[in-house]
Design a protein around this motif. Structure first.
Motif, PDB file in Angstrom:
ATOM      1  N   GLN A   1      -0.880 -11.058  -1.089  1.00  0.00           N
ATOM      2  CA  GLN A   1      -0.739 -11.616   0.255  1.00  0.00           C
ATOM      3  C   GLN A   1       0.709 -11.751   0.674  1.00  0.00           C
ATOM      4  OE1 GLN A   1      -3.392 -15.034  -0.548  1.00  0.00           O
ATOM      5  NE2 GLN A   1      -4.676 -14.271   1.099  1.00  0.00           N
ATOM      6  N   ILE A   2       1.618 -11.553  -0.292  1.00  0.00           N
ATOM      7  CA  ILE A   2       3.032 -11.674   0.030  1.00  0.00           C
ATOM      8  C   ILE A   2       3.827 -10.993  -1.078  1.00  0.00           C
ATOM      9  CG2 ILE A   2       3.456 -13.853  -1.159  1.00  0.00           C
ATOM     10  CD1 ILE A   2       5.018 -14.702   1.411  1.00  0.00           C
ATOM     11  N   VAL A   3       5.036 -10.617  -0.777  1.00  0.00           N
ATOM     12  CA  VAL A   3       5.889  -9.954  -1.760  1.00  0.00           C
ATOM     13  C   VAL A   3       6.059 -10.843  -3.000  1.00  0.00           C
ATOM     14  CG1 VAL A   3       8.224  -9.091  -2.185  1.00  0.00           C
ATOM     15  CG2 VAL A   3       7.113  -8.639  -0.016  1.00  0.00           C
ATOM     16  N   ASN A   4       6.053 -10.180  -4.161  1.00  0.00           N
ATOM     17  CA  ASN A   4       6.248 -10.839  -5.460  1.00  0.00           C
ATOM     18  C   ASN A   4       5.102 -11.751  -5.854  1.00  0.00           C
ATOM     19  OD1 ASN A   4       8.764  -9.618  -6.061  1.00  0.00           O
ATOM     20  ND2 ASN A   4       9.812 -11.106  -4.754  1.00  0.00           N
TER      21      ASN A   4
ATOM     22  N   SER B   1      -3.115  -2.793 -13.421  1.00  0.00           N
ATOM     23  CA  SER B   1      -1.987  -3.678 -13.148  1.00  0.00           C
ATOM     24  C   SER B   1      -1.346  -3.249 -11.842  1.00  0.00           C
ATOM     25  CB  SER B   1      -0.965  -3.656 -14.283  1.00  0.00           C
ATOM     26  OG  SER B   1      -0.358  -2.385 -14.381  1.00  0.00           O
ATOM     27  N   VAL B   2      -0.659  -4.193 -11.203  1.00  0.00           N
ATOM     28  CA  VAL B   2       0.006  -3.917  -9.928  1.00  0.00           C
ATOM     29  C   VAL B   2       1.369  -4.580  -9.916  1.00  0.00           C
ATOM     30  CG1 VAL B   2      -2.108  -3.671  -8.560  1.00  0.00           C
ATOM     31  CG2 VAL B   2      -1.052  -5.927  -8.832  1.00  0.00           C
ATOM     32  N   SER B   3       2.156  -4.212  -8.924  1.00  0.00           N
ATOM     33  CA  SER B   3       3.411  -4.902  -8.652  1.00  0.00           C
ATOM     34  C   SER B   3       3.596  -4.953  -7.146  1.00  0.00           C
ATOM     35  CB  SER B   3       4.594  -4.190  -9.314  1.00  0.00           C
ATOM     36  OG  SER B   3       4.740  -2.878  -8.783  1.00  0.00           O
ATOM     37  N   ARG B   4       4.392  -5.916  -6.675  1.00  0.00           N
ATOM     38  CA  ARG B   4       4.662  -6.001  -5.242  1.00  0.00           C
ATOM     39  C   ARG B   4       6.115  -6.423  -5.057  1.00  0.00           C
ATOM     40  NH1 ARG B   4       1.919  -7.580  -0.390  1.00  0.00           N
ATOM     41  NH2 ARG B   4       2.953  -6.360   1.241  1.00  0.00           N
TER      42      ARG B   4
ATOM     43  N   SER C   1       5.274  -1.583  -0.286  1.00  0.00           N
ATOM     44  CA  SER C   1       4.748  -0.826  -1.406  1.00  0.00           C
ATOM     45  C   SER C   1       3.892  -1.684  -2.327  1.00  0.00           C
ATOM     46  CB  SER C   1       5.932  -0.238  -2.193  1.00  0.00           C
ATOM     47  OG  SER C   1       5.471   0.489  -3.297  1.00  0.00           O
ATOM     48  N   PHE C   2       2.781  -1.114  -2.783  1.00  0.00           N
ATOM     49  CA  PHE C   2       1.854  -1.855  -3.662  1.00  0.00           C
ATOM     50  C   PHE C   2       1.239  -0.862  -4.641  1.00  0.00           C
ATOM     51  CE2 PHE C   2      -0.348  -5.319  -5.155  1.00  0.00           C
ATOM     52  CZ  PHE C   2      -1.707  -5.383  -4.868  1.00  0.00           C
ATOM     53  N   PRO C   3       2.005  -0.401  -5.630  1.00  0.00           N
ATOM     54  CA  PRO C   3       1.480   0.592  -6.569  1.00  0.00           C
ATOM     55  C   PRO C   3       0.467   0.004  -7.548  1.00  0.00           C
ATOM     56  CG  PRO C   3       3.706  -0.051  -7.177  1.00  0.00           C
ATOM     57  CD  PRO C   3       3.426  -0.716  -5.870  1.00  0.00           C
ATOM     58  N   LEU C   4      -0.492   0.823  -7.898  1.00  0.00           N
ATOM     59  CA  LEU C   4      -1.545   0.450  -8.851  1.00  0.00           C
ATOM     60  C   LEU C   4      -1.421   1.311 -10.098  1.00  0.00           C
ATOM     61  CD1 LEU C   4      -4.373  -0.998  -9.403  1.00  0.00           C
ATOM     62  CD2 LEU C   4      -5.383   1.112  -8.525  1.00  0.00           C
ATOM     63  N   THR C   5      -1.365   0.677 -11.260  1.00  0.00           N
ATOM     64  CA  THR C   5      -1.357   1.407 -12.533  1.00  0.00           C
ATOM     65  C   THR C   5      -2.719   1.276 -13.195  1.00  0.00           C
ATOM     66  OG1 THR C   5       1.016   1.137 -12.859  1.00  0.00           O
ATOM     67  CG2 THR C   5      -0.297   1.602 -14.811  1.00  0.00           C
ATOM     68  N   VAL C   6      -3.292   2.415 -13.495  1.00  0.00           N
ATOM     69  CA  VAL C   6      -4.546   2.464 -14.233  1.00  0.00           C
ATOM     70  C   VAL C   6      -4.168   2.657 -15.687  1.00  0.00           C
ATOM     71  CG1 VAL C   6      -6.780   3.593 -14.444  1.00  0.00           C
ATOM     72  CG2 VAL C   6      -5.618   3.540 -12.226  1.00  0.00           C
ATOM     73  N   THR C   7      -4.424   1.675 -16.501  1.00  0.00           N
ATOM     74  CA  THR C   7      -3.971   1.743 -17.896  1.00  0.00           C
ATOM     75  C   THR C   7      -5.030   2.387 -18.785  1.00  0.00           C
ATOM     76  OG1 THR C   7      -4.855  -0.356 -18.689  1.00  0.00           O
ATOM     77  CG2 THR C   7      -2.796  -0.445 -17.446  1.00  0.00           C
ATOM     78  N   SER C   8      -4.625   2.676 -19.991  1.00  0.00           N
ATOM     79  CA  SER C   8      -5.556   3.283 -20.951  1.00  0.00           C
ATOM     80  C   SER C   8      -6.660   2.305 -21.344  1.00  0.00           C
ATOM     81  CB  SER C   8      -4.796   3.752 -22.191  1.00  0.00           C
ATOM     82  OG  SER C   8      -4.073   2.676 -22.763  1.00  0.00           O
ATOM     83  N   ALA C   9      -6.497   1.039 -21.007  1.00  0.00           N
ATOM     84  CA  ALA C   9      -7.518   0.044 -21.323  1.00  0.00           C
ATOM     85  C   ALA C   9      -8.702   0.082 -20.357  1.00  0.00           C
ATOM     86  CB  ALA C   9      -6.908  -1.358 -21.298  1.00  0.00           C
ATOM     87  N   GLN C  10      -8.540   0.774 -19.236  1.00  0.00           N
ATOM     88  CA  GLN C  10      -9.634   0.881 -18.262  1.00  0.00           C
ATOM     89  C   GLN C  10     -10.664   1.855 -18.831  1.00  0.00           C
ATOM     90  OE1 GLN C  10     -12.466   1.155 -15.817  1.00  0.00           O
ATOM     91  NE2 GLN C  10     -10.949  -0.440 -15.415  1.00  0.00           N
ATOM     92  N   LYS C  11     -11.871   1.362 -19.064  1.00  0.00           N
ATOM     93  CA  LYS C  11     -12.868   2.151 -19.799  1.00  0.00           C
ATOM     94  C   LYS C  11     -13.435   3.313 -19.000  1.00  0.00           C
ATOM     95  CE  LYS C  11     -14.426  -1.455 -23.011  1.00  0.00           C
ATOM     96  NZ  LYS C  11     -13.063  -1.936 -23.116  1.00  0.00           N
ATOM     97  N   ASN C  12     -13.471   3.197 -17.708  1.00  0.00           N
ATOM     98  CA  ASN C  12     -14.083   4.236 -16.886  1.00  0.00           C
ATOM     99  C   ASN C  12     -13.215   4.462 -15.642  1.00  0.00           C
ATOM    100  OD1 ASN C  12     -15.866   6.081 -15.839  1.00  0.00           O
ATOM    101  ND2 ASN C  12     -17.295   4.546 -15.051  1.00  0.00           N
ATOM    102  N   PRO C  13     -12.069   5.096 -15.800  1.00  0.00           N
ATOM    103  CA  PRO C  13     -11.094   5.138 -14.706  1.00  0.00           C
ATOM    104  C   PRO C  13     -11.374   6.179 -13.622  1.00  0.00           C
ATOM    105  CG  PRO C  13     -10.215   6.227 -16.632  1.00  0.00           C
ATOM    106  CD  PRO C  13     -11.523   5.643 -17.057  1.00  0.00           C
TER     107      PRO C  13
END
Lengths: 113, 114
Positions: free
Chosen positions: A50-53, A65-68, A73-85
């Protein structure tokens, strides 16, 4: 024109690799969202900010995981822990009013083999 | 728990025929209500929204929707369907105190016969 840009449109990865999906908006919206879409299941919320950081887990945050760091910008990381990506991922943003609708990007289709 | 139900997974209509897509929700109070449309491989586009007031709302592309509190429904209608209306349609609700989180239905895929 203002809008949301998701890149790339198609992404292929090997199992076990992390992958980051890009989402950029020039609508000056504070709130941004990531949804996952699977056939027959509609859209499910992964993370939102809803807001930066600052960001919160949605309904299916495990393995993501995400970062802001910037408003745009709001990138999404799909990690190897995601069972069905393998899925279609949609990014959205929302204006300042409580009843503002979501504006969506055109999505990224991720295939993990 | 709050939920949104779109009972029809697939609907096929002939071009020129009327259309009604169903949406029911379960919430304690009237939420904000939305209909979105998605073409294959694309993002979602807002068709219309209901917040308060007149229960019949008009949207883009000739669509309208009627909010019925007694039935907890927000059905989408179009008097005459065009071939370009073939797409997937999603109903979504936002609880007025939810802090900006929408809940989506599972969608209805519309096919249009020539």
């Amino acid at each position: 024109d203002g809008g949301i840009t998701q890149s790339p449109k198609y992404l292929f990865r090997k199992e076990g690799q992390n992958v980051t999906l890009s989402c950029e908006q020039n609508l000056n919206h504070d709130a941004m969202y990531w949804y996952r879409q699977d056939p027959g299941q509609g859209l499910r919320l992964i993370y939102y900010s809803q807001i930066v950081n600052d960001f919160q887990k949605g309904d299916i945050a495990e393995g993501y995981s995400v970062s802001r760091e910037k408003k745009e910008s709001f990138p999404l990381t799909v990690t190897s822990a995601q069972k069905n990506p393998t899925a279609f991922y949609l990014c959205a943003s929302k204006g300042p009013l409580n009843n503002s609708p979501l504006h969506f990007g055109n999505g990224t289709r991720l295939t993990v083999t | 728990a709050q939920s949104v139900t779109q009972p029809d997974i697939h609907i096929t209509v002939s071009e020129g025929a009327s259309l009604e897509l169903r949406c029911n929700y379960s919430y304690g109070a009237t939420p904000y209500l939305f209909w979105y449309v998605q073409s294959p491989g694309q993002g979602l586009q807002l068709l219309l929204k209901y917040f308060s007031g007149d229960t019949l709302v008009q949207g883009i592309k000739g669509f309208e929707a009627e909010f019925k509190r007694s039935q907890s429904s927000f059905n989408l209608r179009k008097p005459s369907v065009h071939w370009s209306d073939a797409a997937e349609y999603f109903c979504a609700v936002e609880k007025k105190s939810s802090g900006d989180k929408l809940t989506f239905g599972t969608g209805t895929r519309l096919a249009v016969r020539p």
